[in-house]
Write a protein that holds these residues in place. Sequence first.
Motif, PDB file in Angstrom:
ATOM      1  N   ASP A  89       0.880  -1.173   0.000  1.00  0.00           N
ATOM      2  CA  ASP A  89       0.000   0.000   0.000  1.00  0.00           C
ATOM      3  C   ASP A  89       0.915   1.220   0.000  1.00  0.00           C
ATOM      4  N   THR A  90       1.094   1.812  -1.162  1.00  0.00           N
ATOM      5  CA  THR A  90       2.109   2.851  -1.299  1.00  0.00           C
ATOM      6  C   THR A  90       1.602   4.238  -0.946  1.00  0.00           C
ATOM      7  N   GLY A  91       0.306   4.395  -0.876  1.00  0.00           N
ATOM      8  CA  GLY A  91      -0.217   5.737  -0.639  1.00  0.00           C
ATOM      9  C   GLY A  91      -0.331   6.520  -1.932  1.00  0.00           C
ATOM     10  N   THR A  92       0.596   6.293  -2.852  1.00  0.00           N
ATOM     11  CA  THR A  92       0.485   6.950  -4.153  1.00  0.00           C
ATOM     12  C   THR A  92       0.339   5.867  -5.221  1.00  0.00           C
ATOM     13  N   PRO A  93      -0.715   5.932  -5.994  1.00  0.00           N
ATOM     14  CA  PRO A  93      -0.989   4.854  -6.952  1.00  0.00           C
ATOM     15  C   PRO A  93      -0.104   4.911  -8.181  1.00  0.00           C
TER      16      PRO A  93
ATOM     17  N   PHE B  17       3.372 -18.915 -14.053  1.00  0.00           N
ATOM     18  CA  PHE B  17       2.992 -17.715 -14.814  1.00  0.00           C
ATOM     19  C   PHE B  17       2.215 -16.724 -13.939  1.00  0.00           C
ATOM     20  N   ALA B  18       1.349 -17.251 -13.079  1.00  0.00           N
ATOM     21  CA  ALA B  18       0.609 -16.365 -12.165  1.00  0.00           C
ATOM     22  C   ALA B  18       1.585 -15.642 -11.243  1.00  0.00           C
ATOM     23  N   ALA B  19       2.622 -16.355 -10.810  1.00  0.00           N
ATOM     24  CA  ALA B  19       3.635 -15.743  -9.950  1.00  0.00           C
ATOM     25  C   ALA B  19       4.406 -14.659 -10.698  1.00  0.00           C
ATOM     26  N   VAL B  20       4.706 -14.913 -11.971  1.00  0.00           N
ATOM     27  CA  VAL B  20       5.419 -13.916 -12.784  1.00  0.00           C
ATOM     28  C   VAL B  20       4.607 -12.614 -12.839  1.00  0.00           C
ATOM     29  N   LEU B  21       3.317 -12.738 -13.137  1.00  0.00           N
ATOM     30  CA  LEU B  21       2.457 -11.541 -13.201  1.00  0.00           C
ATOM     31  C   LEU B  21       2.425 -10.825 -11.854  1.00  0.00           C
ATOM     32  N   ALA B  22       2.259 -11.606 -10.786  1.00  0.00           N
ATOM     33  CA  ALA B  22       2.146 -11.008  -9.451  1.00  0.00           C
ATOM     34  C   ALA B  22       3.463 -10.355  -9.025  1.00  0.00           C
ATOM     35  N   LEU B  23       4.589 -10.951  -9.414  1.00  0.00           N
ATOM     36  CA  LEU B  23       5.897 -10.364  -9.080  1.00  0.00           C
ATOM     37  C   LEU B  23       6.103  -9.040  -9.811  1.00  0.00           C
ATOM     38  N   ARG B  24       5.681  -8.989 -11.073  1.00  0.00           N
ATOM     39  CA  ARG B  24       5.806  -7.719 -11.821  1.00  0.00           C
ATOM     40  C   ARG B  24       5.004  -6.621 -11.131  1.00  0.00           C
ATOM     41  N   ARG B  25       3.791  -6.983 -10.706  1.00  0.00           N
ATOM     42  CA  ARG B  25       2.901  -6.026 -10.061  1.00  0.00           C
ATOM     43  C   ARG B  25       3.486  -5.589  -8.714  1.00  0.00           C
ATOM     44  N   LEU B  26       4.019  -6.566  -7.973  1.00  0.00           N
ATOM     45  CA  LEU B  26       4.621  -6.257  -6.676  1.00  0.00           C
ATOM     46  C   LEU B  26       5.852  -5.379  -6.862  1.00  0.00           C
ATOM     47  N   ALA B  27       6.659  -5.677  -7.882  1.00  0.00           N
ATOM     48  CA  ALA B  27       7.867  -4.879  -8.141  1.00  0.00           C
ATOM     49  C   ALA B  27       7.494  -3.421  -8.400  1.00  0.00           C
ATOM     50  N   ALA B  28       6.423  -3.213  -9.163  1.00  0.00           N
ATOM     51  CA  ALA B  28       6.003  -1.841  -9.469  1.00  0.00           C
ATOM     52  C   ALA B  28       5.567  -1.114  -8.203  1.00  0.00           C
ATOM     53  N   SER B  29       4.825  -1.808  -7.319  1.00  0.00           N
ATOM     54  CA  SER B  29       4.370  -1.137  -6.095  1.00  0.00           C
ATOM     55  C   SER B  29       5.538  -0.924  -5.125  1.00  0.00           C
ATOM     56  N   GLU B  31       8.622  -0.366  -6.054  1.00  0.00           N
ATOM     57  CA  GLU B  31       9.377   0.740  -6.641  1.00  0.00           C
ATOM     58  C   GLU B  31       8.745   2.085  -6.261  1.00  0.00           C
ATOM     59  N   ARG B  32       7.418   2.176  -6.393  1.00  0.00           N
ATOM     60  CA  ARG B  32       6.747   3.439  -6.049  1.00  0.00           C
ATOM     61  C   ARG B  32       6.916   3.765  -4.567  1.00  0.00           C
ATOM     62  N   ALA B  33       6.747   2.750  -3.714  1.00  0.00           N
ATOM     63  CA  ALA B  33       6.875   2.977  -2.270  1.00  0.00           C
ATOM     64  C   ALA B  33       8.296   3.411  -1.919  1.00  0.00           C
ATOM     65  N   ALA B  34       9.289   2.776  -2.534  1.00  0.00           N
ATOM     66  CA  ALA B  34      10.687   3.102  -2.241  1.00  0.00           C
ATOM     67  C   ALA B  34      11.023   4.521  -2.694  1.00  0.00           C
ATOM     68  N   VAL B  35      10.459   4.930  -3.839  1.00  0.00           N
ATOM     69  CA  VAL B  35      10.677   6.304  -4.316  1.00  0.00           C
ATOM     70  C   VAL B  35      10.112   7.296  -3.298  1.00  0.00           C
ATOM     71  N   ASP B  36       8.903   7.018  -2.803  1.00  0.00           N
ATOM     72  CA  ASP B  36       8.291   7.918  -1.817  1.00  0.00           C
ATOM     73  C   ASP B  36       9.194   8.061  -0.589  1.00  0.00           C
ATOM     74  N   HIS B  37       9.716   6.918  -0.107  1.00  0.00           N
ATOM     75  CA  HIS B  37      10.593   6.958   1.081  1.00  0.00           C
ATOM     76  C   HIS B  37      11.918   7.655   0.764  1.00  0.00           C
ATOM     77  N   PRO B  65       5.827  11.444  -7.759  1.00  0.00           N
ATOM     78  CA  PRO B  65       4.513  11.273  -7.126  1.00  0.00           C
ATOM     79  C   PRO B  65       3.415  12.141  -7.732  1.00  0.00           C
ATOM     80  N   GLN B  66       3.780  13.369  -8.151  1.00  0.00           N
ATOM     81  CA  GLN B  66       2.737  14.238  -8.706  1.00  0.00           C
ATOM     82  C   GLN B  66       2.206  13.723 -10.042  1.00  0.00           C
ATOM     83  N   ARG B  67       2.931  12.781 -10.633  1.00  0.00           N
ATOM     84  CA  ARG B  67       2.455  12.163 -11.874  1.00  0.00           C
ATOM     85  C   ARG B  67       1.638  10.919 -11.582  1.00  0.00           C
ATOM     86  N   ARG B  68       1.396  10.668 -10.292  1.00  0.00           N
ATOM     87  CA  ARG B  68       0.730   9.416  -9.933  1.00  0.00           C
ATOM     88  C   ARG B  68      -0.616   9.660  -9.267  1.00  0.00           C
ATOM     89  N   LYS B  69      -1.248  10.765  -9.600  1.00  0.00           N
ATOM     90  CA  LYS B  69      -2.566  11.021  -9.022  1.00  0.00           C
ATOM     91  C   LYS B  69      -3.582  10.063  -9.634  1.00  0.00           C
TER      92      LYS B  69
END
Lengths: 169, 73
Positions: A89-93, B17-29, B31-37, B65-69
Amino acid sequence: MSLRTKLADMSVMKKLFTAAEQEASRAGDGPPAAEHLLLAALALPDDSGRRALSEFDRTADDVRTAIGEVHAEALRYVGVEAGPDGRLDTGTPAAPPSGPYRSTGSLQVAFQRAVELSKRDGSSGIRAAHVVAAVAEPEHGTTARALDRLGIDRAALVEAASTALDEPR
Amino acid sequence: MGDVQQVPPADRPAEAFAAVLALRRLAASLERAAVDHALAQGWTWGDIGAALGMTPQAAHKRLAPQRRKPLDE
């Protein structure tokens, strides 16, 4: 196909693709896929998709939850525990899409199949239940796994979609 | 650090294959969380780009983040 049908299809297509994009963005996913197209179809003003799903006492929210659970379960297969919907849950989507419309192959295949189904049954254009039937057909993929998780037999859902299309609007 | 996990064999393709999809999705989230921190901790876009193996401009374009509204706001 009449001009009226073509115009109606274009309007439905625009609504579906926009809503699918929003579903994917809200879920923190990349480009929209078949499962997002299903959720988009369940949000159309035409309630034929919702009626097909209600035969199994399920709603769009149940499908949305099941999709997250499918991802979480898939991660456990490789030893990763990442919360109930398989992501942080990143807070920012995810970034809102910009530029040309991008979608996954699964969305494109599902939409083309929905168009085929609508032509085959002589409908006056694509309806929500055509999309529900189209996404329920493939044996593999996130949608199939989510339906399985909800205890919905895919063939029975295709049948329910067909019945919903036969009922008067 | 998380526990070390042995990746299972890929002889169950549907699960893999389901794990591959889920890992890609998890990696993206992740990445976003780590950028915020990282931003909260004073990292520059140059730092973030270097850590992710991309230019500062590419990192900012994709992850600011401002591009992620949400679309519906």
